[in-house]
Enzyme design. Structure first.
Site, mmCIF file in Angstrom:
data_model
loop_
_atom_site.group_PDB
_atom_site.id
_atom_site.type_symbol
_atom_site.label_atom_id
_atom_site.label_comp_id
_atom_site.label_asym_id
_atom_site.label_seq_id
_atom_site.Cartn_x
_atom_site.Cartn_y
_atom_site.Cartn_z
ATOM 1 N N SER A 13 18.248 42.219 58.709
ATOM 2 C CA SER A 13 17.032 41.832 57.989
ATOM 3 C C SER A 13 16.985 42.505 56.619
ATOM 4 O O SER A 13 17.238 43.712 56.514
ATOM 5 C CB SER A 13 15.811 42.260 58.815
ATOM 6 O OG SER A 13 14.631 42.088 58.070
ATOM 7 N N HIS A 48 14.302 42.996 54.540
ATOM 8 C CA HIS A 48 13.158 43.845 54.170
ATOM 9 C C HIS A 48 13.071 45.150 54.943
ATOM 10 O O HIS A 48 12.164 45.947 54.722
ATOM 11 C CB HIS A 48 11.843 43.055 54.272
ATOM 12 C CG HIS A 48 11.392 42.734 55.663
ATOM 13 N ND1 HIS A 48 10.337 43.396 56.246
ATOM 14 C CD2 HIS A 48 11.832 41.839 56.565
ATOM 15 C CE1 HIS A 48 10.149 42.889 57.460
ATOM 16 N NE2 HIS A 48 11.046 41.940 57.679
ATOM 17 N N CYS A 77 5.079 44.370 65.107
ATOM 18 C CA CYS A 77 4.975 42.949 65.384
ATOM 19 C C CYS A 77 4.085 42.654 66.582
ATOM 20 O O CYS A 77 3.787 41.506 66.866
ATOM 21 C CB CYS A 77 6.361 42.357 65.579
ATOM 22 S SG CYS A 77 7.440 42.762 64.213
ATOM 23 N N THR A 134 19.760 24.989 51.133
ATOM 24 C CA THR A 134 20.219 25.667 49.913
ATOM 25 C C THR A 134 20.087 27.172 50.083
ATOM 26 O O THR A 134 19.015 27.657 50.460
ATOM 27 C CB THR A 134 19.376 25.206 48.702
ATOM 28 O OG1 THR A 134 19.508 23.789 48.597
ATOM 29 C CG2 THR A 134 19.823 25.873 47.422
ATOM 30 N N ALA A 168 15.884 38.570 60.383
ATOM 31 C CA ALA A 168 16.443 38.875 61.702
ATOM 32 C C ALA A 168 15.864 37.977 62.794
ATOM 33 O O ALA A 168 16.544 37.685 63.780
ATOM 34 C CB ALA A 168 16.211 40.345 62.040
ATOM 35 N N THR A 169 14.627 37.524 62.636
ATOM 36 C CA THR A 169 14.067 36.625 63.649
ATOM 37 C C THR A 169 14.909 35.359 63.737
ATOM 38 O O THR A 169 15.279 34.902 64.827
ATOM 39 C CB THR A 169 12.599 36.257 63.306
ATOM 40 O OG1 THR A 169 11.837 37.463 63.284
ATOM 41 C CG2 THR A 169 12.011 35.285 64.298
ATOM 42 N N GLN A 200 17.046 47.217 62.709
ATOM 43 C CA GLN A 200 16.595 48.579 62.401
ATOM 44 C C GLN A 200 17.756 49.551 62.264
ATOM 45 O O GLN A 200 17.529 50.750 62.069
ATOM 46 C CB GLN A 200 15.646 49.083 63.507
ATOM 47 C CG GLN A 200 14.390 48.270 63.693
ATOM 48 C CD GLN A 200 13.376 48.447 62.556
ATOM 49 O OE1 GLN A 200 13.524 49.304 61.693
ATOM 50 N NE2 GLN A 200 12.346 47.620 62.557
HETATM 51 C C1 LIG Z 1 14.413 45.124 65.974
HETATM 52 C C2 LIG Z 1 13.860 44.007 65.140
HETATM 53 N N1 LIG Z 1 14.374 42.775 65.273
HETATM 54 C C3 LIG Z 1 13.926 41.748 64.552
HETATM 55 C C4 LIG Z 1 12.894 41.894 63.663
HETATM 56 C C5 LIG Z 1 12.427 40.705 62.872
HETATM 57 O O1 LIG Z 1 12.931 40.816 61.554
HETATM 58 P P1 LIG Z 1 12.498 39.816 60.398
HETATM 59 O O2 LIG Z 1 11.172 40.287 59.905
HETATM 60 O O3 LIG Z 1 13.583 39.949 59.374
HETATM 61 O O4 LIG Z 1 12.445 38.447 60.965
HETATM 62 C C6 LIG Z 1 12.279 43.138 63.527
HETATM 63 C C7 LIG Z 1 11.106 43.302 62.658
HETATM 64 O O5 LIG Z 1 10.127 43.927 62.973
HETATM 65 C C8 LIG Z 1 12.794 44.228 64.268
HETATM 66 O O6 LIG Z 1 12.270 45.435 64.163
#
Ligand SMILES: Cc1ncc(COP(=O)(O)O)c(C=O)c1O
Length: 482
Positions: free
Chosen positions: A280, A282, A406, A320, A145-146, A260
């Site tokens: 995301s 995980h 985070c 890839t 997601a980042t 989330q």
């Molecule tokens: C709302 C939200 N966005 C983005 C992320 C980042 O996700 P990823 O670890 O897949 O980069 C997180 C992870 O904590 C999240 O909670």
């Protein structure tokens, strides 16, 4: 050749127990945790449940470990599902053949290895698309997601920068959205950070007032990672449509960070009018290092790619495609589609049990977030008259987070809780309980007991608590500086 043959053996074992996740839920989480340990470099095993005696026979390179309970391993109870989720063993089963046999490059066009991997990647794309009500061609695989948030926020802003240089987001977004916006400010963009109300919801009136003809993008998260509040996505999208119609301007694009939310609550990009979305792996019992971006094709959402190269993924994300983890993401998404309502019912029940259990015996507990518009698997509680760090230190046998996973490296009070108007003290004394698919009732009961014990003990040692017990209003006390 040898390596391949040896690695196939445990796969047969792993695939022979397809129902293990539901068995594991019934028999408690530790069964899932008791993964077998590889004893050589040949490969990894995926067995998670206790295997029958006959199956335990020695296999070249593998030693099958029995399932271990948390008591046996001494590991803390895991209640940090917003940080990450354990991978569902069924996901691992699905991924394994791609590491050992079906290892082709999904972009190889000249042989069966490539075609087979491509077929599996496309199947995964369909599973992700089905989960969010999109078409498969709208799904772009990323590293998480980042990356999706960076790609969408910066990509859309940059594509439209000739005519539109304004972006709207909220003060409570994940750091990767906030930092992408801050970066864009250094590049000459203007950003409005919408405030939130005391429960974490944005005001649609504020959004309406912030919109401008040159707003290219509105990025508002679906479920907040610290307090679980669910923003009104369909209503937000309607505000953008109405504004465009009334002012005869092109509609601002609507992006939501749904890391989330996807897989936990129903999300339908069509019905909710979402133009772009971040996912995301995980957070939904899939592998780490993989995610997806929903980027609508019709009408087309245009963005500038961040990564240039071979032109994979519609040219939006060269490189890839990592087939094994993408297939894991697909399977995780398929399982979420299949089990969302059962997961939700299980998690809601445990969430209520946790809240009732704690509040029955501990007073002065404040729930942060909006219970009416919240995801039940994220329970954020502040414990008044308790020092936050001491609370976490005393709870070493429970894996919890105070504030966002985070941002927990820093001791700053959570910016999300502060945006709700919480005092620094209440923000510091907050704990986030993340409940998931494999959490058990027994684990919740153990955590409730620990919380009651620890909070009672810490308060008993606190002079402030003594004053409260004596009926002194702490707000009326004049504290001296030394
Ligand atoms: C709302 C939200 N966005 C983005 C992320 C980042 O996700 P990823 O670890 O897949 O980069 C997180 C992870 O904590 C999240 O909670």
């Amino acid at each position: 050749m040898h390596a391949v043959r040896a690695a196939r053996q445990p796969l047969r074992l792993a695939l022979a127990t397809p129902l293990r996740a539901s068995v594991a839920r019934a028999a408690s989480v530790p069964a899932v945790r008791g993964l077998a340990t590889p004893t050589s470099k040949v490969g990894a095993n995926v067995s998670d449940a206790p295997v029958a005696e006959a199956e335990q026979a020695e296999l070249p390179g593998f030693k099958l470990a029995p399932a271990k309970s948390t008591a046996m391993t001494g590991r803390p109870i895991y209640l940090d599902m917003q940080a990450t989720t354990p991978m569902d063993p069924r996901v691992l089963d699905k991924m394994m053949p791609l590491f050992t046999e079906m290892y082709g490059n999904p972009h190889s066009r000249t042989h069966a290895y490539g075609w087979e991997a491509e077929g599996l990647v496309e199947e995964a794309r369909e599973h992700v698309a089905n989960l969010i009500g999109a078409g498969p061609k709208d799904v772009v695989f990323t590293s998480g997601a980042t990356e999706s948030n960076n790609m969408i926020v910066k990509g859309i802003a940059n594509f439209h920068k000739g005519k539109k240089k304004h972006i709207i987001t909220t003060q409570t977004e994940h750091k990767c959205v906030l930092d992408s916006c801050r970066f864009l400010q250094t590049q000459g963009f203007e950003v409005t950070y919408l405030p939130v109300g005391p429960t974490g919801l944005i005001s649609l009136e504020d959004l309406k007032a912030a919109l401008r003809p040159d707003t290219s993008l509105v990025s508002i998260m679906a479920v907040n990672n610290e307090i679980g509040v669910i923003q009104p996505l369909a209503e937000i999208s309607q505000v953008l449509k109405d504004y465009a119609k009334e002012n005869k301007v092109t509609k601002a694009l609507f992006h939501t960070d749904a890391a989330q939310a996807v897989g936990k609550i129903p999300i339908d990009v069509e019905a909710m009018g979402i133009d772009a979305m971040s996912i995301s792996g995980h957070k939904i019992y899939g592998p780490k290092g993989v995610g997806a971006a929903y980027v609508r094709r019709r009408p087309r959402v245009r963005l500038e790619p961040l990564i240039h190269g071979g032109g994979q993924e519609r040219g939006l994300r060269s490189g890839t495609v990592p087939a094994p983890i993408v297939v894991g993401l697909g399977e995780a998404a398929r399982l979420c589609s299949q089990e969302m309502s059962a997961d939700h019912a299980h998690i809601s029940k445990l969430s209520q049990r946790l809240i009732d259990g704690i509040t029955k015996d501990v007073e002065h507990v404040v729930r942060n977030g909006d219970p009416k518009h919240g995801y039940p698997g994220c329970v954020n509680l502040s414990f008044a008259y308790v020092e936050g760090e001491s609370l976490l230190m005393a709870l070493k046998d429970v894996a919890l987070s105070s504030g966002s996973a985070c941002t927990s490296a820093s001791l700053e009070p959570s910016y999300v809780l502060r945006a709700l108007g919480a005092s620094d003290d209440m923000a510091h004394s907050s704990l986030r309980f993340g409940i998931g698919r494999f959490t058990t009732e027994a684990e919740i009961d153990m955590v409730v007991n620990r919380i009651v014990q620890v909070v009672t003990k810490l308060r008993d040692m606190s002079p402030l608590w003594e004053m409260v017990q004596e009926g002194i209003d702490l707000n009326s006390v004049k504290w001296s500086d030394h």
